[in-house]
Scaffold this motif. Structure first.
Motif, short mmCIF file in Angstrom:
data_model
loop_
_atom_site.label_atom_id
_atom_site.label_comp_id
_atom_site.label_asym_id
_atom_site.label_seq_id
_atom_site.Cartn_x
_atom_site.Cartn_y
_atom_site.Cartn_z
N GLY A 57 -43.63 -28.00 30.99
CA GLY A 57 -43.46 -29.34 30.43
C GLY A 57 -43.01 -30.35 31.47
O GLY A 57 -43.49 -31.49 31.52
N ALA A 58 -42.08 -29.94 32.34
CA ALA A 58 -41.61 -30.83 33.40
C ALA A 58 -42.73 -31.13 34.39
O ALA A 58 -42.85 -32.26 34.89
N ALA A 59 -43.57 -30.13 34.68
CA ALA A 59 -44.70 -30.36 35.57
C ALA A 59 -45.64 -31.41 34.99
O ALA A 59 -46.13 -32.30 35.70
N ALA A 60 -45.88 -31.33 33.68
CA ALA A 60 -46.74 -32.32 33.05
C ALA A 60 -46.12 -33.71 33.13
O ALA A 60 -46.81 -34.71 33.37
N GLY A 61 -44.81 -33.78 32.95
CA GLY A 61 -44.14 -35.07 33.06
C GLY A 61 -44.27 -35.67 34.44
O GLY A 61 -44.53 -36.87 34.60
N LEU A 62 -44.10 -34.83 35.48
CA LEU A 62 -44.27 -35.32 36.84
C LEU A 62 -45.71 -35.75 37.11
O LEU A 62 -45.96 -36.75 37.80
N ALA A 63 -46.66 -35.00 36.55
CA ALA A 63 -48.06 -35.37 36.73
C ALA A 63 -48.35 -36.73 36.09
O ALA A 63 -49.14 -37.52 36.63
N LEU A 64 -47.70 -37.02 34.97
CA LEU A 64 -47.89 -38.32 34.32
C LEU A 64 -47.39 -39.47 35.19
O LEU A 64 -47.84 -40.61 35.04
N THR A 65 -46.47 -39.19 36.10
CA THR A 65 -45.97 -40.23 37.01
C THR A 65 -46.82 -40.36 38.27
O THR A 65 -46.52 -41.21 39.12
N GLY A 66 -47.84 -39.51 38.41
CA GLY A 66 -48.71 -39.58 39.57
C GLY A 66 -48.49 -38.52 40.61
O GLY A 66 -49.19 -38.50 41.63
N LEU A 67 -47.53 -37.61 40.41
CA LEU A 67 -47.29 -36.54 41.37
C LEU A 67 -48.28 -35.39 41.16
O LEU A 67 -48.93 -35.29 40.12
N ARG A 68 -48.36 -34.53 42.16
CA ARG A 68 -49.21 -33.33 42.10
C ARG A 68 -48.29 -32.12 42.03
O ARG A 68 -47.87 -31.57 43.06
N PRO A 69 -47.92 -31.65 40.83
CA PRO A 69 -46.96 -30.56 40.72
C PRO A 69 -47.60 -29.19 41.00
O PRO A 69 -48.71 -28.91 40.55
N VAL A 70 -46.87 -28.36 41.74
CA VAL A 70 -47.24 -26.97 41.97
C VAL A 70 -46.16 -26.12 41.32
O VAL A 70 -44.97 -26.26 41.63
N VAL A 71 -46.56 -25.24 40.42
CA VAL A 71 -45.63 -24.51 39.55
C VAL A 71 -45.74 -23.03 39.86
O VAL A 71 -46.85 -22.49 39.90
N HIS A 72 -44.61 -22.35 40.03
CA HIS A 72 -44.68 -20.95 40.45
C HIS A 72 -43.69 -20.08 39.69
O HIS A 72 -42.50 -20.42 39.56
N THR A 73 -44.17 -18.96 39.19
CA THR A 73 -43.36 -17.84 38.71
C THR A 73 -44.31 -16.67 38.45
O THR A 73 -45.50 -16.73 38.77
N PHE A 74 -43.79 -15.59 37.86
CA PHE A 74 -44.64 -14.44 37.54
C PHE A 74 -45.71 -14.86 36.52
O PHE A 74 -45.49 -15.73 35.68
N ALA A 75 -46.86 -14.21 36.59
CA ALA A 75 -48.00 -14.59 35.74
C ALA A 75 -47.65 -14.54 34.25
O ALA A 75 -48.06 -15.41 33.48
N SER A 76 -46.90 -13.52 33.86
CA SER A 76 -46.58 -13.39 32.43
C SER A 76 -45.69 -14.53 31.95
O SER A 76 -45.73 -14.91 30.77
N PHE A 77 -44.89 -15.12 32.86
CA PHE A 77 -44.00 -16.22 32.50
C PHE A 77 -44.65 -17.59 32.74
O PHE A 77 -44.10 -18.60 32.32
N LEU A 78 -45.78 -17.59 33.44
CA LEU A 78 -46.43 -18.85 33.81
C LEU A 78 -47.58 -19.20 32.87
O LEU A 78 -47.84 -20.38 32.60
N VAL A 79 -48.29 -18.17 32.38
CA VAL A 79 -49.46 -18.40 31.52
C VAL A 79 -49.18 -17.99 30.08
O VAL A 79 -49.44 -18.75 29.14
N GLU A 80 -48.62 -16.80 29.89
CA GLU A 80 -48.48 -16.27 28.54
C GLU A 80 -47.30 -16.89 27.79
O GLU A 80 -47.47 -17.39 26.67
N ARG A 81 -46.12 -16.86 28.37
CA ARG A 81 -44.94 -17.35 27.65
C ARG A 81 -45.04 -18.84 27.32
O ARG A 81 -44.78 -19.23 26.18
N PRO A 82 -45.42 -19.71 28.26
CA PRO A 82 -45.48 -21.13 27.95
C PRO A 82 -46.91 -21.61 27.63
O PRO A 82 -47.26 -22.76 27.92
#
Length: 303
Positions: A57-82
């Motif tokens: 959600g925070a990455a999306a907020g930063l993208a709305l301001t014009g930034l290019r967010p890079v988001v990192h964690t384990f795959a199960s916590f990056l794709v499945e959980r959120p």
């Protein structure tokens, strides 16, 4: 040799230093690698803690301001959980980010099933507009990561793994690469499966395509490799078996063909063991691949 993930912090630190649009978001995992970068760029290196829905959600907020967010964690916590946040905060709002995962399908078996994500690529495949990179070597991971960050405001997933091929090949973030040519079938090896596929198909009269970008799917490469007549295609994917079977079927519409999708099975393996033992249990080791590919293609594939 260093790992794909070993390249992540150094590459992103250089991108942070050189591009004021780049931001890095973490959920504790991997935060140590960005200590110095965080001192230099405290407004663009953000650790949200163990809050993966907030991470996206925070990455999306930063993208709305014009930034290019890079988001990192384990795959199960990056794709499945959120997944809801991936679907709505990014997709529905029409903003992009680069999701960079670790642990792949079963890289850390001791972490248990909570840290395994063989269904990640299939799950992202239910959404529109995602580019998915699956490098097979740390050098390829670095190249594809740079491609992803430079990709305007697109939605990109980069799937890092501890598993690796011995040598890197040139990758362009789009097309499949022909590694071997034959006449009796086509084998598409995705990311870190290539070395085992090449070992398994030694002496077989098959074309081997190497795929490190699987979405969009390079349908043209499959059509060229299949030729004008009847086609047999084997997919070897380091995630859920059959993830790209429909993409092959779409690529060969109007061409008589068969498809065999090999990958990680749906059955949960509760004796966690090692990553190599998981590879063998899912039939992705060279011996098993030889039997499965040879059995599917039949005598025509043998010289």
């Amino acid at each position: 040799m260093d790992t794909m993930r070993d390249r992540l912090a150094p590459v992103l630190t250089r991108l942070l230093d050189g591009d004021p649009r780049v931001a890095v978001l973490l959920a504790e995992i991997g935060a140590d690698g960005f200590t110095e970068a965080g001192r230099r760029h405290p407004d663009r290196v953000i650790n949200v803690g163990i809050r993966e829905q907030l991470l996206v959600g925070a990455a999306a907020g930063l993208a709305l301001t014009g930034l290019r967010p890079v988001v990192h964690t384990f795959a199960s916590f990056l794709v499945e959980r959120p997944f809801e946040q991936v679907k709505l905060d990014l997709g529905h709002q029409g903003v992009g980010a680069v999701l960079v995962s670790a642990a792949a399908s079963y890289d850390w078996p001791a972490g248990g099933y909570t840290h395994m994500a063989p269904g990640d690529v299939a799950l992202l495949g239910t959404l529109d507009g995602w580019t998915v990179h699956v490098p097979g070597h740390p050098d390829e991971a670095e190249t594809l990561l740079r491609h992803a960050v430079a990709a305007g405001d697109d939605k990109v997933y980069v799937r890092l793994s501890l598993l690796s091929n011995g040598d890197a090949l040139p990758v362009d973030g789009a097309r499949f690469r022909t590694v071997r040519e034959g006449r009796a079938g086509v084998v598409v090896a995705v990311g870190p499966t290539l070395d085992d596929v090449l070992t398994a198909t030694q002496g077989l009269d098959v074309t081997v395509l190497y795929a490190t970008t699987v979405r969009p799917f390079d349908a043209a490469a499959v059509r060229r490799a299949a030729g004008a007549g009847r086609a047999d295609v084997v997919l070897v994917e380091p995630y859920l078996a059959g993830t790209s079977t429909a993409a092959v079927n779409d690529a060969l519409t109007g061409v008589p063909h068969r498809v065999l999708g090999l990958g990680v099975g749906r059955r949960e393996l509760r004796r966690y063991g090692t990553a190599a033992e998981h590879t063998a249990a899912h039939g992705l080791d060279p011996r098993s691949l030889r039997e499965r590919i040879g059995g599917f293609l039949g005598a025509a594939a043998r010289h």
